[in-house]
Design a protein around this motif. Structure first.
Motif, PDB file in Angstrom:
ATOM      1  N   ALA A  93      -2.060   5.294   9.560  1.00  0.00           N
ATOM      2  CA  ALA A  93      -3.129   4.684   8.671  1.00  0.00           C
ATOM      3  C   ALA A  93      -2.728   3.403   8.138  1.00  0.00           C
ATOM      4  CB  ALA A  93      -3.179   5.744   7.699  1.00  0.00           C
ATOM      5  N   LEU A  94      -1.295   3.396   7.760  1.00  0.00           N
ATOM      6  CA  LEU A  94      -0.904   1.939   6.907  1.00  0.00           C
ATOM      7  C   LEU A  94      -0.787   1.059   7.977  1.00  0.00           C
ATOM      8  CD1 LEU A  94       1.958   3.649   5.037  1.00  0.00           C
ATOM      9  CD2 LEU A  94      -0.069   2.261   3.963  1.00  0.00           C
TER      10      LEU A  94
ATOM     11  N   VAL B 188      -7.781  11.889   8.552  1.00  0.00           N
ATOM     12  CA  VAL B 188      -7.215  10.592   8.864  1.00  0.00           C
ATOM     13  C   VAL B 188      -7.899   9.648   7.692  1.00  0.00           C
ATOM     14  CG1 VAL B 188      -7.596   8.699  10.293  1.00  0.00           C
ATOM     15  CG2 VAL B 188      -7.126  10.842  11.270  1.00  0.00           C
TER      16      VAL B 188
ATOM     17  N   ILE C 100     -10.056  -1.324   4.934  1.00  0.00           N
ATOM     18  CA  ILE C 100     -10.114  -0.302   6.123  1.00  0.00           C
ATOM     19  C   ILE C 100     -10.921  -0.726   7.350  1.00  0.00           C
ATOM     20  CG2 ILE C 100     -10.841   2.316   6.944  1.00  0.00           C
ATOM     21  CD1 ILE C 100     -10.897   3.121   4.034  1.00  0.00           C
TER      22      ILE C 100
ATOM     23  N   LEU D 108      -5.976   9.807   4.371  1.00  0.00           N
ATOM     24  CA  LEU D 108      -4.755   8.625   4.258  1.00  0.00           C
ATOM     25  C   LEU D 108      -4.984   7.418   4.227  1.00  0.00           C
ATOM     26  CD1 LEU D 108      -2.650  10.702   6.861  1.00  0.00           C
ATOM     27  CD2 LEU D 108      -2.154  10.400   4.515  1.00  0.00           C
ATOM     28  N   ASN D 109      -6.485   7.254   4.886  1.00  0.00           N
ATOM     29  CA  ASN D 109      -6.843   5.675   5.056  1.00  0.00           C
ATOM     30  C   ASN D 109      -7.024   5.180   3.556  1.00  0.00           C
ATOM     31  OD1 ASN D 109      -6.950   3.765   7.519  1.00  0.00           O
ATOM     32  ND2 ASN D 109      -7.006   5.998   8.075  1.00  0.00           N
ATOM     33  N   LEU D 110      -7.961   6.329   2.919  1.00  0.00           N
ATOM     34  CA  LEU D 110      -8.289   5.987   1.463  1.00  0.00           C
ATOM     35  C   LEU D 110      -7.338   5.555   0.521  1.00  0.00           C
ATOM     36  CD1 LEU D 110     -11.343   8.509   1.154  1.00  0.00           C
ATOM     37  CD2 LEU D 110     -11.495   5.815   1.285  1.00  0.00           C
ATOM     38  N   GLN D 111      -6.257   6.535   0.787  1.00  0.00           N
ATOM     39  CA  GLN D 111      -5.100   6.263  -0.021  1.00  0.00           C
ATOM     40  C   GLN D 111      -4.650   4.824   0.191  1.00  0.00           C
ATOM     41  OE1 GLN D 111      -1.665   8.694  -1.065  1.00  0.00           O
ATOM     42  NE2 GLN D 111      -2.523  10.284  -0.109  1.00  0.00           N
ATOM     43  N   ALA D 112      -4.281   4.718   1.558  1.00  0.00           N
ATOM     44  CA  ALA D 112      -3.692   3.381   1.838  1.00  0.00           C
ATOM     45  C   ALA D 112      -4.368   2.254   1.122  1.00  0.00           C
ATOM     46  CB  ALA D 112      -3.490   3.106   3.228  1.00  0.00           C
ATOM     47  N   ALA D 113      -5.730   2.165   1.179  1.00  0.00           N
ATOM     48  CA  ALA D 113      -6.621   1.510   0.531  1.00  0.00           C
ATOM     49  C   ALA D 113      -6.579   1.234  -0.748  1.00  0.00           C
ATOM     50  CB  ALA D 113      -8.068   1.583   1.184  1.00  0.00           C
ATOM     51  N   GLY D 114      -6.036   2.115  -1.509  1.00  0.00           N
ATOM     52  CA  GLY D 114      -5.726   2.136  -2.813  1.00  0.00           C
ATOM     53  C   GLY D 114      -6.818   2.649  -3.631  1.00  0.00           C
TER      54      GLY D 114
ATOM     55  N   SER E 262       0.773  -1.177  -0.172  1.00  0.00           N
ATOM     56  CA  SER E 262       0.173  -0.075  -0.030  1.00  0.00           C
ATOM     57  C   SER E 262       0.977   1.398  -0.237  1.00  0.00           C
ATOM     58  CB  SER E 262      -0.880   0.120   1.370  1.00  0.00           C
ATOM     59  OG  SER E 262      -1.495  -0.872   1.309  1.00  0.00           O
TER      60      SER E 262
ATOM     61  N   GLN F  74      -4.188  -0.363   8.749  1.00  0.00           N
ATOM     62  CA  GLN F  74      -4.860  -1.215   7.629  1.00  0.00           C
ATOM     63  C   GLN F  74      -4.171  -2.630   7.519  1.00  0.00           C
ATOM     64  OE1 GLN F  74      -5.836   0.571   4.008  1.00  0.00           O
ATOM     65  NE2 GLN F  74      -6.799   2.241   5.062  1.00  0.00           N
TER      66      GLN F  74
ATOM     67  N   ILE G 244       1.193   5.338   0.229  1.00  0.00           N
ATOM     68  CA  ILE G 244       0.553   6.802   0.406  1.00  0.00           C
ATOM     69  C   ILE G 244       1.604   7.786   0.046  1.00  0.00           C
ATOM     70  CG2 ILE G 244      -0.073   8.329   2.360  1.00  0.00           C
ATOM     71  CD1 ILE G 244      -1.254   6.092   4.093  1.00  0.00           C
TER      72      ILE G 244
ATOM     73  N   LYS H 202      -9.111   5.327  -5.877  1.00  0.00           N
ATOM     74  CA  LYS H 202      -8.670   6.302  -6.805  1.00  0.00           C
ATOM     75  C   LYS H 202      -9.398   7.569  -6.663  1.00  0.00           C
ATOM     76  CE  LYS H 202      -7.860   3.731 -11.217  1.00  0.00           C
ATOM     77  NZ  LYS H 202      -8.385   3.479 -12.481  1.00  0.00           N
TER      78      LYS H 202
END
Lengths: 357, 310
Positions: A202-203, B255, B6, B258-264, A183, A206, A185, B266
């Motif tokens: 955040a990483l 927060v 998430i 960043l979580n949405l980004q980490a979950a990939g 993942s 998850q 960021i 788009k």
């Protein structure tokens, strides 16, 4: 903050102007992107600056300016240094590329050295380190150490250097652990502890239990330490204060030999515009001690990768490799050329997500 | 990619942590504004609190002392504003802005020696029994002490403003300082206390960033949190519980981004990064469109100087 930089710059310019009259020692200037106490990227450049001072003694004088933003302000800082009589100026961040070229055109007698860029001129050299070689070692450790098979990666900006690192780490993690997932960021900063810490958290939330970072602060290490059971790697500097865990190893940038070389060339009058890109072999990239938190067999495997890269026997980008969209990139046994690597703007097959444009 | 990766429980928990600095600063500013003083220096007081708190906690090894120092530093800093606006009758907007600029520079100066130093690790308090409740336990009851302090502070502010004589006097000063003065209340003194309370809360908010959340010191690390806190007070129409809701909403956005980004997912990063500010603007526009100040519940004397002679 800007006002402070302005004051610092003015003071610097005045100081330089005063000293320029003496004319005697060669003056080396350094433009830093972060504070010298960042514990990462800028810290190592400053260590190298200190090494230059120690090596040459009175023959060389160094000046530096820290926390110079990557933008128009960088041009101002460089211009002031050049006006102040610097003979060679090291601009130590990718974002200084165009400012360096612009300022260099105005000062043909001053030598410029731009780190990690790809634009050169008669008085502009570029130099960089093959960090991706270190990423291969990190990827190997990460792939073997992860229990959740999720690896988090904090990217700074989507530029070739960072993308290279992600690809290299992924290829080698995948090699030892086919189930591994990455993942990424994008933090859009080189140095912002608050943001880096949030990104790391955040990483971790998850499910990532390995965090790789391409940002310069130790904040992700602190976040990992707090979370427990998460490992990290020192970036640019050893970050040994977080060893043996979470920091299990690191990539250390070792600029001192190069800086001493180049300053010597200025003294001898033999300086020429060159393009240097050295890795683990010549010692520009060092791998920080693999800590006791890593099992012996993992350590042995990582050391093997490191040694085969150092000896030149193995290149981290060796085919068969496909691009993310499945198209062929490198055939079996083929090795990536430096041109492609320098401008790398694609993920390799298996990585998910898009590179922001 | 998939949102299912998430972990919503952890996300909500970290939302509370992310919102705490804004919440602390906003509740302080709310009290200040209810007394009729508009202090735009929240960002400056926060960052002063951040560096003072960090420095003291590193030197003494005690996070508690760090927070105490941050509150004192924030209050002292805000009293510069108090002195200028209450005694010298300077313009509150201009003075507040100056306070922010001064705070950013001042903190950078005293922070020189603290860049890159490792902070303390603050223990989380697992409240016995209730922290083991599924879902709610991890979200609500496994934080560090300051998260609870911030919520208690909101509750206390609400109770004091609504039910006590002190709260009534404070509101009277904010609604009509001439009438309060005629009744014999010391308007300037009350306002100074409100300003100091606001400063102390902002200092705590800043220190929460540098001591608990990051924990490190960097120049400008509050990164606009003070401005969000200011907008939040308007968003909450000067009501304490709404500040709490607003803070968790805004804290959540950063927060979640960043979580949405980490979950990939788009989602263009730039839009997500600007989302808290966009929503702030939107709220301000909606709330100020076609309605009077009174409908917004704004203190009537907000931003007006008081002098006994006038």
């Amino acid at each position: 903050m800007n006002f402070r930089t302005l004051l610092a710059g003015t003071a610097l310019a005045l100081g330089l102007a005063g000293a320029a009259a003496a004319q005697d020692p060669v003056k080396a200037g350094f433009i830093f992107v972060g504070p010298i106490g960042d514990g990462g990227w800028t810290f190592e450049h400053n260590e190298a600056r200190l090494a230059v001072e120690e090596h040459f003694g009175d023959a060389v004088e160094t000046v530096y300016q820290e926390s110079v933003p990557e933008g128009p302000d960088a041009e101002r800082a460089m211009t002031q240094m050049a006006l102040g009589g610097a003979d060679i100026i090291f601009t130590t961040s990718f974002g200084y590329m165009d400012p360096t070229i612009n300022v260099a055109a105005k000062f043909p007698n001053v030598k410029f050295e731009h780190a990690t860029g790809f634009k050169r001129a008669d008085n502009v050299s570029t130099y960089s380190a093959r960090f991706y070689e270190g990423r291969a070692v990190q990827g190997t450790i990460a792939g073997l150490m992860t229990k959740t098979n999720k690896i988090g990666y904090i990217g700074s900006y989507p530029i070739p250097e960072v993308i290279r690192g992600i690809n290299s780490a992924y290829i080698h993690a995948k090699k030892v652990n086919p189930d591994v997932e990455f993942s990424v960021i994008w933090a859009y900063t080189w140095f912002d502890p608050a943001k880096e810490a949030d990104a790391a958290k955040a990483l971790i939330e998850q499910g990532a239990d390995v965090i790789l970072q391409h940002t310069d602060s130790t904040a992700p290490q602190a976040a990992a330490q707090e979370a427990g059971d998460v490992i990290t790697f020192g970036q640019a500097s050893d970050m040994a204060e977080y060893a043996p865990s979470p920091r299990v190893s690191s990539i250390i940038d070792n600029w001192a030999p190069y800086y001493i070389d180049r300053v010597q060339a200025v003294i001898d009058g033999t300086w020429e515009s060159t393009d240097t890109w050295d890795g683990i072999g010549p010692g520009m990239v060092k791998i920080g001690e693999i800590s006791s938190a890593v099992p012996e067999d993992v350590k042995a495997k990582a050391t093997e990768v490191m040694e085969s890269i150092a000896s030149g026997a193995y290149h981290p980008f060796t085919g068969p490799l496909n691009k993310q969209d499945g198209s062929a990139w490198l055939a079996e046994g083929e090795v990536a050329d430096d041109g492609t690597l320098a401008g790398m703007n694609f993920y390799v097959e298996g990585l998910t997500g898009d590179i922001p444009q | 990619m998939d949102i299912s990766s998430i972990n919503w429980i952890l996300l909500l928990a970290s939302l509370m942590v992310a919102a705490t600095p804004i919440l602390l600063a906003a509740i302080g500013e709310l009290v200040t504004e209810r007394a009729g003083v508009l202090n735009l220096g929240v960002e400056g007081m926060m960052i002063t609190g951040a560096i003072c708190g960090f420095a003291v906690s590193v030197e003494t090894g005690s996070a508690t002392l760090g927070f105490v120092a941050a509150a004192i530093a924030g209050a002292a800093f805000s009293l510069i504003f108090g002195l200028l606006t209450q005694f010298l009758l300077s313009n509150q907007v201009a003075t507040g802005l100056a306070l922010t600029l001064f705070g950013l520079g001042f903190s950078a100066l005293i922070g020189q020696g603290y860049i890159g130093i490792k902070g303390l690790s603050v223990p989380h308090i697992h409240i016995p029994v209730i922290s083991d409740i599924p879902v709610l336990g991890p979200i609500l009851f496994r934080h560090d002490l300051m998260v609870y302090v911030s919520i208690l502070l909101v509750a206390a502010t609400w109770a004091v403003l609504k039910y006590t004589r002190a709260g009534l006097i404070l509101r009277a000063v904010g609604e009509n300082h001439d009438a309060a003065h005629a009744l014999g209340y010391k308007v300037v003194r009350i306002r100074l206390m409100a300003i100091a309370f606001g400063g102390a809360c902002a200092g705590l908010g800043g220190a929460y960033l540098s001591i608990v959340r990051v924990p490190q010191w960097t120049e400008g690390m509050t990164a606009g949190a003070g401005w969000i806190a200011l907008a939040l007070v308007v968003f909450a129409s000067w009501k304490p519980w709404r500040v709490l809701i607003g803070a968790y909403l805004f804290g959540g956005l950063t927060v979640l981004q960043l979580n949405l980004q980490a979950a990939g997912l788009k989602v263009p990063v730039e839009y997500l990064s600007m989302s808290p500010y966009l929503i702030t603007i939107l709220v301000l526009v909606i709330m100020s469109s076609g309605r009077s100040r009174a409908a917004l519940n704004a203190p009537a004397e907000l931003g007006r100087s008081f002098h006994a002679s006038s």
